[in-house]
Structure formats: structure tokens, C-alpha cells
Design an enzyme around this catalytic site. Structure first.
Site, PDB file in Angstrom:
ATOM      1  N   TYR A  38      14.644  52.584 117.878  1.00 47.82           N
ATOM      2  CA  TYR A  38      13.700  51.645 117.255  1.00 47.82           C
ATOM      3  C   TYR A  38      13.634  51.886 115.751  1.00 47.82           C
ATOM      4  O   TYR A  38      13.673  50.936 114.957  1.00 47.82           O
ATOM      5  CB  TYR A  38      12.320  51.821 117.888  1.00 47.82           C
ATOM      6  N   ASP A  39      13.539  53.170 115.337  1.00 47.41           N
ATOM      7  CA  ASP A  39      13.465  53.484 113.913  1.00 47.41           C
ATOM      8  C   ASP A  39      14.706  53.006 113.171  1.00 47.41           C
ATOM      9  O   ASP A  39      14.615  52.543 112.023  1.00 47.41           O
ATOM     10  CB  ASP A  39      13.294  54.995 113.707  1.00 47.41           C
ATOM     11  N   LEU A  85       1.544  54.643 108.796  1.00 47.12           N
ATOM     12  CA  LEU A  85       2.059  55.575 107.795  1.00 47.12           C
ATOM     13  C   LEU A  85       3.542  55.324 107.563  1.00 47.12           C
ATOM     14  O   LEU A  85       4.275  54.925 108.470  1.00 47.12           O
ATOM     15  CB  LEU A  85       1.876  57.022 108.272  1.00 47.12           C
ATOM     16  N   GLU A 116      -1.377  68.126 109.267  1.00 49.40           N
ATOM     17  CA  GLU A 116      -1.779  68.188 110.672  1.00 49.40           C
ATOM     18  C   GLU A 116      -0.661  67.613 111.537  1.00 49.40           C
ATOM     19  O   GLU A 116       0.156  66.819 111.066  1.00 49.40           O
ATOM     20  CB  GLU A 116      -3.084  67.433 110.911  1.00 49.40           C
ATOM     21  N   LYS A 118       1.421  65.294 114.010  1.00 47.39           N
ATOM     22  CA  LYS A 118       1.418  63.869 114.338  1.00 47.39           C
ATOM     23  C   LYS A 118       1.476  63.749 115.858  1.00 47.39           C
ATOM     24  O   LYS A 118       2.541  63.883 116.465  1.00 47.39           O
ATOM     25  CB  LYS A 118       2.601  63.150 113.692  1.00 47.39           C
ATOM     26  N   ASP A 120       1.626  62.400 119.589  1.00 42.13           N
ATOM     27  CA  ASP A 120       2.352  61.289 120.201  1.00 42.13           C
ATOM     28  C   ASP A 120       1.479  60.686 121.289  1.00 42.13           C
ATOM     29  O   ASP A 120       1.562  61.041 122.462  1.00 42.13           O
ATOM     30  CB  ASP A 120       3.682  61.788 120.783  1.00 42.13           C
ATOM     31  N   TYR A 228      -8.236  61.878 113.223  1.00 45.90           N
ATOM     32  CA  TYR A 228      -7.465  62.198 112.031  1.00 45.90           C
ATOM     33  C   TYR A 228      -7.975  61.465 110.782  1.00 45.90           C
ATOM     34  O   TYR A 228      -7.449  61.658 109.687  1.00 45.90           O
ATOM     35  CB  TYR A 228      -5.983  61.895 112.232  1.00 45.90           C
ATOM     36  N   LYS A 292      -1.401  64.300 103.874  1.00 42.92           N
ATOM     37  CA  LYS A 292      -2.265  63.388 103.120  1.00 42.92           C
ATOM     38  C   LYS A 292      -2.798  64.116 101.889  1.00 42.92           C
ATOM     39  O   LYS A 292      -3.159  65.301 101.981  1.00 42.92           O
ATOM     40  CB  LYS A 292      -3.451  62.935 103.983  1.00 42.92           C
ATOM     41  N   LYS A 316       8.871  63.253 110.008  1.00 41.71           N
ATOM     42  CA  LYS A 316       9.249  63.230 111.414  1.00 41.71           C
ATOM     43  C   LYS A 316      10.226  64.357 111.744  1.00 41.71           C
ATOM     44  O   LYS A 316      11.088  64.714 110.933  1.00 41.71           O
ATOM     45  CB  LYS A 316       9.898  61.878 111.778  1.00 41.71           C
ATOM     46  N   CYS A 410      32.409  72.720 147.922  1.00 41.77           N
ATOM     47  CA  CYS A 410      32.191  73.327 146.610  1.00 41.77           C
ATOM     48  C   CYS A 410      33.351  72.982 145.680  1.00 41.77           C
ATOM     49  O   CYS A 410      34.519  73.210 146.038  1.00 41.77           O
ATOM     50  CB  CYS A 410      32.059  74.843 146.753  1.00 41.77           C
ATOM     51  N   CYS A 413      35.225  76.668 145.001  1.00 38.66           N
ATOM     52  CA  CYS A 413      35.921  77.454 146.030  1.00 38.66           C
ATOM     53  C   CYS A 413      36.257  76.664 147.289  1.00 38.66           C
ATOM     54  O   CYS A 413      36.975  77.163 148.155  1.00 38.66           O
ATOM     55  CB  CYS A 413      35.111  78.692 146.402  1.00 38.66           C
ATOM     56  N   CYS A 428      26.410  75.985 147.523  1.00 34.18           N
ATOM     57  CA  CYS A 428      27.703  76.408 148.061  1.00 34.18           C
ATOM     58  C   CYS A 428      27.468  77.556 149.028  1.00 34.18           C
ATOM     59  O   CYS A 428      26.675  78.464 148.754  1.00 34.18           O
ATOM     60  CB  CYS A 428      28.607  76.853 146.909  1.00 34.18           C
ATOM     61  N   CYS A 434      33.086  82.762 146.473  1.00 38.25           N
ATOM     62  CA  CYS A 434      33.075  81.768 145.397  1.00 38.25           C
ATOM     63  C   CYS A 434      33.101  82.438 144.019  1.00 38.25           C
ATOM     64  O   CYS A 434      32.223  83.230 143.697  1.00 38.25           O
ATOM     65  CB  CYS A 434      31.836  80.889 145.510  1.00 38.25           C
TER      66      CYS A 434
END
Length: 758
Positions: A38-39, A85, A116, A118, A120, A228, A292, A316, A410, A413, A428, A434
């Protein structure tokens, strides 16, 4: 330079895609692509509009935030817009931000910034009038949001009224609603138990929980709020951002515990790097750091654009999620025999690292996420954690996508791969043969409680395997002093001592030998029980599942239904069958006796007379253990191990090398009974010690520690934040202990039987 027709088409396409993803993210809470994708779209559109200003339109996503509110919520207009922001995706962009601040504040060399995390989550605004919460609204498009007062009031960390005598008449608080990692895991576990689709991440969970029409649903979700900033305020604010946030905290509004004032660009960098190192240890998701300017007067001097303040920026972290394509799925065999599906990906940069492989954990996860070869998937990498496939982008699935199938043999082996019923992990069965399991099986074979080969430590075993001197346990007995003496840090005396220890280990007990084979879930206690039950290795190798567990009853029929049916037939001895047995049983109206269960009973017994003659235990599925400690799952492990030619041949070579035992050695080898012997314990929640340490101690005291609660569970050791296991234990009537109660239980059992050791 004016835009070309191609530029215009590209800009229009980007707008449409961004608006579509805005709607998925802000309105539906169901993003289709990771944030990094998206960014990229937004940054490309910004760049295009920067180069060609005539492309900018009033409705461009670069000119506003988010999307329109959902129609089922009342619309709220923000008195002061909740603008977003600007982002700094690199240190260079942070430097540019700092340079712009300095140019806007002549004479300021090292301004103070408030830093501080960010969070989510979901941005909301809380309005207090007369100190009482009167309105909660989402950010929406920055100007218009959704009224979520009815759900916000259920969040414990949002105060319904302010505290303090100096509280303002009007206060608008701005912050983030989020969910802790622990809360998110508990919520998804509960959702999965109900057979529903889990949330993709804590952000989606928080947003989906807040946007509920029924506040009772929100109240059951582990949501939190962190402030915030602020909007409308009827009193004069403090002089600085830090002081104003502290004043909000004094009024009862929660603020970040990670809040810190830093000096200049170097202070910002240090905070960003320090928090980044601790990111994975935090109990909440963050995707960056917000800086800030601390002095509010400086904030006013710099002002804001139409969509972001010039005095703040979000630095970020590198993207933890990206999209790519599954090119193949291969299966890896771990050191304990676990067969794990691994997605081979079209290489992609995630968090600054090129990722070409990602774990799929197990086949249950493959099925739950519906991952197929050819799919476009979202891949996540967090810190040093192995990258994993988070979800499939179903809209991009090609027509020729292929399902993933668990191999029957497997890939290393060729031994059988088994997946016991009720277990997520396939394994296995070629434990002694093995190559993928070679080092671990040899370390276990030589360990003190197995063959007890003094001087054969882990590092030496790794060295011998790396030199290709040993491939299986029998090869150990072919080592000579003349050969060993050439190893690094192995002198004449050490070599001679090791050869002597190997020779001594040949004289062992049957129980130790069984334990040394490394059969899954066959520990010391179970090995002793097997040694007592079977006369020797040949009868044990011939045993099948039914030699360990006697199963009775009808699959799918539980004990309550069986009891009800058995009692009904006993109370109505003269009742005759009319028509088909399945339909007759289904029509009795007995609670729990569905048509499917009636059909299973009819198929098993054939007629009503045979059904009447059946004992209660013949009606519901149940099992009786013929060997102490060996249930259906362990029986499958044992039978599967000895069913492999490779393992039987490896045992034959051990016997040919001189490994032996006699019947009298069993009694000498048995350890005293332990206080928790025969008890099955499940551990859940946060405890005073690491879970592995507690598990090890319980096993030393004779307990069997399992991962899931069942009717065979004797005790549940529950710490803080115990989730679904605690509920299940209560439902089954399993005794629940905390650490103090467990210690008291061990002391009591030790005193009851003075022969035990605790």
C-alpha cells in the site's frame, strides 16, 4: 512539465487501487495487501503528482486520509480534522524532516522531540463534556468518522469520567485502540475452537472488535486504549507536548509508558534503534516511532499541510510483511523427526532481508490458510523469527494452483511418515536410521538415563557425525582407541576411557535399551512398563497397536449418549423394533442420538437383540490400556517405529555389537517411585519459571506432561493469562492447580509414600 496521457492513465489507476485498498483497510477491516505494498502505491502517486501538479485532483488519496464511514454507524464530523502523519521510511527521510524543522525554526540547533511507539491499531477520538465521556468516533477520512461510543464505553482503559478537580469542561482526546499480543492469541484460539475464521493480526482484531453493532461482543474482546494527543480543549494547554500528555494522564487518560523526550536528530535515532531492538519483546504490535516537536509554540509556528503536520513524523520500521508467490512446497525433516512444510517463494525483501523460504508450520496450518502452490501470499518476518506465510491473497489465485499434499514417505530416508490422530505434526519413523535425526538420536542414545556412555558428550557426537565416522548407534561400538586419539582435544587417556565406557554400556537393562531407542513419547517410566510387559525385544518389535490398547465401542458415540441409550433399553425390555434399526433409533428422541450416531450403532450391532445384549462400554468409543502409560497415540508411535525395516536392522546391529541385558537387571535398574508417577499434567499460562524448566521438573518427578487437556488429564497447572485450556479443564472437571498448590501436592504425595523422591 505537463503530464502525458500515459501519466494520466497511471495516476488514475493508482487512485483507483489506493481507494479500493483504503476501503478494505479503513472500512471493512480486511486488508488485501500488506502495508508495504500500500505504501508503495501511495509513494508512487505522490511522486507522480509532485512531478506533474496538474494531475492533482481534490479527491486524490494524497489529499485526504482513509475512507468514508460505514453506513450502519452514525456519521460524526470532527471539529478539528484528524489529519495523518507523514512517514519517514529511511534515515535519510528522517534527516530531511529534521532539516525542515530547523529551517522553520531559525536559531534552534537541537530542538526537543517527544518520542513514542507508533501503535498498530485503530485511531479514535474521545469527547468529554463536564468530565464525562459523551462521544467516541473513529478517524474515518479525517473529517468524518463513525460513532462508536456504544463499543468504546466497554473498553476498560477508556475512563467514562475524568478525575481531578481541574478537569476541563470540554476535552477531545485522540489515541489508538489496540490489542496486546497475548490477548490476540487468546481471542484467535477461542475463535478457532468455534470453527470460525481467525483474525489475521492484532490490528484487524482491534478494528473489527470496536466496529461491532453489539457492544456485548466488544466487551468480550481484550481491547486497550492509549492516548497520543488531543483536539478541542476548553482550557489553555501546557507549554509542551510532554507536559500536556502528563496532564491528560493526571485526568485519568492512559498514555504510553514508552514516552520519552529526546534531543535533536541523534536522540531520535537512538530512540528508534533502541525500541527496534526491543520490538519483539513488547506485548503489542508497533510499526514505527512517532516524533513530535515538544514545544507547542514551535508546532504552531511550523503549522501543517492539508493532510499532515510539519512538526511531526512517523519513522517506520522496515516492512515486516510483503507479498510474493509460492513457487513450490517442500518438506523438511527436523532433528526430532518432525516433517515440516516449507514454502519456496519468489524472492522478496522483507524487513531489509531477502526472503525465499517461509515456514508453513504443519499440515493443519496449510489447510486452515488454504495455501496452494502458485498462490500469491503475504509473508511476515519479525526480528530473527523464521519467516512465515501469514495468509493467501485469494483474489490472485491462478486457475492452475495446486494443493499441498503430505508425503507418505520421509524425503530424507524413505521411512514411513505418520501423523497420529489428534496431532498436528507429522513425523518420520526412521529414528535410528534417518540422517536428519542422526545427531539427536545418537545424543539421546548415549545420555545418562539411556545407555549412559560416560565421556561421549554432545560436541564429540557432532564431531564424529561431521567426520562421517558414525551413522547409527551400532557404529559407536566400532570406535577404537587408535582412531579416537587423532581427534581434536582427544588424548591417549581420554580415548582409552571412552572405549572402556562404550564397552561397559553394552551391559545394560531392557528398560534402558528401550528408552535409548528414542521412540517418541517413550520416556523412562513408559520404557520400564514395556520392559515388564514384554519378554524381550523380538516380542516388542512384533507388537501392534492392539497389543497396547484395547479399543471398544462405536466411533462417534460419546459416553452421555451411550448411557442414555443403555438406560432406555433397560427400562423398556419389551419394546419391539418397527422398521429399519437406524430410523428406529433416531426416532427415539434420546438426547445426543443423532441420525449419524444411530447409523453407526446399527452398522455395528445389526439388530435390536444384539444392541440390547451389549454392555455399556460396547456402545461408546473407549479404550483400555494394556501397558501403563501407553495410550492410542503412544501405541501408534511404538508400532510405527518398529514397523520400519531400517529401525529393526539398526537394532539387530546393536545386538550383534554385543549390547545385552538379563532379566535380573530390570529390578536393579528401576528408580524409586516418583511422587507424580502415573499423573498426566498440562501446563498453561505465564508462570514464575520458563515452561520448559517446569516441564522438565515435573517429568523428573514421574509426571507425563502433555500439551492438550483431555479426560485423561489429572491436573492443569495454570498461571496468569491461562486461556482456552483453563476453560476446557473446568468443563471436564480436571483439578486446577497454581504453583503453590502444585508444590503442596508434591509434598503431600511424598509424605504418603516415603519411598518416593521429590
Amino acid at each position: 512539465m505537463s503530464a502525458t496521457s500515459e501519466d494520466r492513465r497511471r495516476a488514475e489507476s493508482l487512485r483507483e487501487r489506493i481507494l479500493y485498498h483504503n476501503h478494505r483497510y479503513y472500512v471493512l477491516d480486511d486488508p488485501e495487501v500488506p502495508d508495504a505494498e500500500y505504501d508503495r502505491l501511495v509513494r508512487e502517486l505522490k511522486q507522480l503528482e509532485s512531478e506533474h501538479p496538474d494531475l492533482v485532483t481534490p479527491d486524490s488519496p494524497t489529499q485526504r486520509v482513509g475512507a468514508a464511514p460505514r453506513p450502519e454507524f452514525r456519521e460524526v464530523r470532527h471539529a478539528i480534522p484528524m489529519i495523518s502523519l507523514d512517514n519517514a521510511m529511511s534515515d535519510e527521510e528522517l534527516v530531511d524532516f529534521h532539516r525542515r524543522v530547523l529551517s522553520g525554526l531559525p536559531g534552534s540547533d537541537d530542538p526537543l522531540y517527544v518520542a513514542e511507539p507508533k501503535l498498530d491499531g485503530l485511531a479514535i477520538s474521545l469527547r468529554y463534556e463536564g468530565g464525562v465521556l459523551v462521544l467516541a468516533a473513529t478517524r474515518g477520512d479525517g473529517t468524518r468518522g463513525e460513532d462508536v461510543t456504544h463499543t468504546a464505553r466497554t473498553i476498560p482503559s477508556i475512563p467514562l469520567s475524568l478525575i481531578g478537580e481541574d478537569r476541563p469542561e470540554v476535552l477531545e482526546v485522540r489515541g489508538e485502540v489496540y490489542m496486546t499480543r497475548a490477548g490476540f492469541e487468546r481471542l484467535n484460539a477461542e475463535i478457532l475452537q468455534r470453527g470460525e475464521r481467525p483474525f489475521a493480526n492484532p490490528r484487524n482484531a482491534a478494528a473489527g472488535s470496536l466496529r461491532q453493532l453489539d457492544p456485548r461482543v466488544t466487551a468480550r474482546r481484550p481491547l486497550r486504549f492509549c492516548c497520543y494527543g488531543w483536539g478541542e480543549l476548553s482550557v489553555s494547554p501546557e507549554a509542551t507536548q510532554q507536559a500536556m500528555l502528563q496532564r491528560l494522564a493526571a485526568w485519568g487518560i492512559p498514555i504510553s509508558r514508552e514516552l520519552k523526550v529526546v534531543t535533536g536528530l541523534d536522540g531520535c535515532r537512538d530512540y528508534f534503534e533502541g525500541l527496534g531492538r526491543r520490538r519483539e519483546s513488547l506485548d503489542f504490535e508497533i510499526d514505527g516511532v512517532v516524533f513530535k516537536l515538544d514545544r507547542l509554540a514551535d508546532q504552531v509556528r511550523l503549522g501543517a499541510t492539508s493532510h499532515h503536520p510539519r512538526w511531526a513524523i512517523a519513522r517506520k520500521f522496515p516492512a515486516q510483511e510483503e507479498m510474493t508467490r509460492v513457487e513450490a512446497v517442500e518438506f523438511q525433516v527436523g532433528r526430532t523427526g518432525a516433517v515440516t512444510p516449507v514454502a519456496r517463494l519468489q524472492p522478496v525483501q522483507v524487513g531489509g532481508v531477502t526472503v525465499s523460504n517461509a515456514t508453513l508450520h504443519n499440515m493443519d496450518e496449510v489447510v486452515r490458510k488454504d495455501v496452494r502452490i502458485g498462490d500469491t501470499v503475504v509473508v511476515r518476518r519479525a526480528g530473527d523469527v523464521i519467516p512465515e506465510v501469514v495468509r493467501v491473497v485469494a483474489e490472485r489465485r491462478p486457475a492452475d494452483a495446486r494443493q499441498v499434499m503430505l508425503p507418505s514417505h520421509c524425503p530424507v530416508c524413505g521411512s514411513d511418515v505418520i501423523r497420529p490422530e489428534g496431532e498436528a505434526v507429522a513425523r518420520c519413523t526412521g529414528g535410528l536410521f534417518c540422517p536428519a535425526q542422526r545427531k539427536e538420536s545418537l545424543k539421546h542414545f548415549a545420555s545418562r538415563k539411556a545407555m549412559d556412555i560416560d565421556g561421549l558428550g554432545d560436541k564429540l557426537i557432532e564431531q564424529l557425525v561431521d567426520l562421517d565416522w558414525i551413522h547409527e548407534p551400532a557404529d559407536l561400538y566400532g570406535l577404537t582407541r587408535e582412531r579416537l586419539v587423532h581427534l581434536e582435544r582427544m588424548g591417549e587417556k581420554s580415548a582409552a576411557n571412552l572405549v572402556a565406557a562404550l564397552e561397559r554400556s553394552k551391559e545394560t537393562s531392557f528398560a534402558r535399551f528401550i528408552h535409548a531407542l528414542g521412540i517418541r513419547e517413550v520416556g523412562e517410566t513408559t520404557a520400564r512398563a514395556l520392559a515388564e510387559r514384554f519378554d524381550g525385544i523380538e516380542p516388542l518389535m512384533r507388537a501392534r497397536v492392539e497389543d497396547f490398547v484395547q479399543t471398544r465401542g462405536v466411533k462417534g458415540v460419546g459416553v452421555e449418549t451411550a448411557n442414555a441409550l443403555h438406560a432406555f433399553l433397560a427400562e423398556h425390555p419389551d419394546l419391539e423394533l418397527s422398521g429399519d434399526l437406524t430410523e428406529w433409533l433416531a426416532g427415539l428422541g434420546i438426547r445426543g442420538l443423532t441420525r449419524a450416531r444411530a447409523e453407526a450403532l446399527a452398522e455395528r450391532f445389526g439388530d435390536l437383540d444384539a444392541l440390547r445384549a451389549a454392555e455399556l462400554e460396547d456402545l461408546y468409543l473407549n479404550s483400555r490400556r494394556l501397558v501403563e502409560g501407553v495410550g492410542p497415540v503412544v501405541a501408534a508411535h511404538i508400532a510405527g517405529f518398529f514397523a520400519q525395516d531400517h529401525n529393526r536392522e539398526a537394532i539387530g546391529r546393536l545386538l550383534a555389537a554385543g549390547v545385552r541385558w538379563d532379566s535380573g537387571s530390570e529390578t536393579r535398574d528401576q528408580a524409586p517411585a516418583q511422587p507424580l508417577e502415573g499423573k498426566t499434567i498440562v501446563i498453561t499460562g505465564s508462570l514464575s519459571q520458563p515452561r520448559d524448566a517446569i516441564k522438565s521438573r515435573l517429568q523428573q518427578l514421574g509426571a507425563k506432561v502433555t500439551s492438550s487437556v483431555s479426560r485423561q488429564t489429572d491436573y492443569l497447572l495454570a498461571g496468569e493469562d491461562a486461556g482456552s485450556k483453563l476453560d476446557k479443564a473446568r468443563g471436564l472437571g480436571v483439578e486446577i492447580l497454581d504453583e503453590t498448590a502444585l508444590s503442596a501436592l508434591i509434598d503431600r504425595l511424598s509424605q504418603t509414600n516415603p519411598g518416593v523422591t521429590s
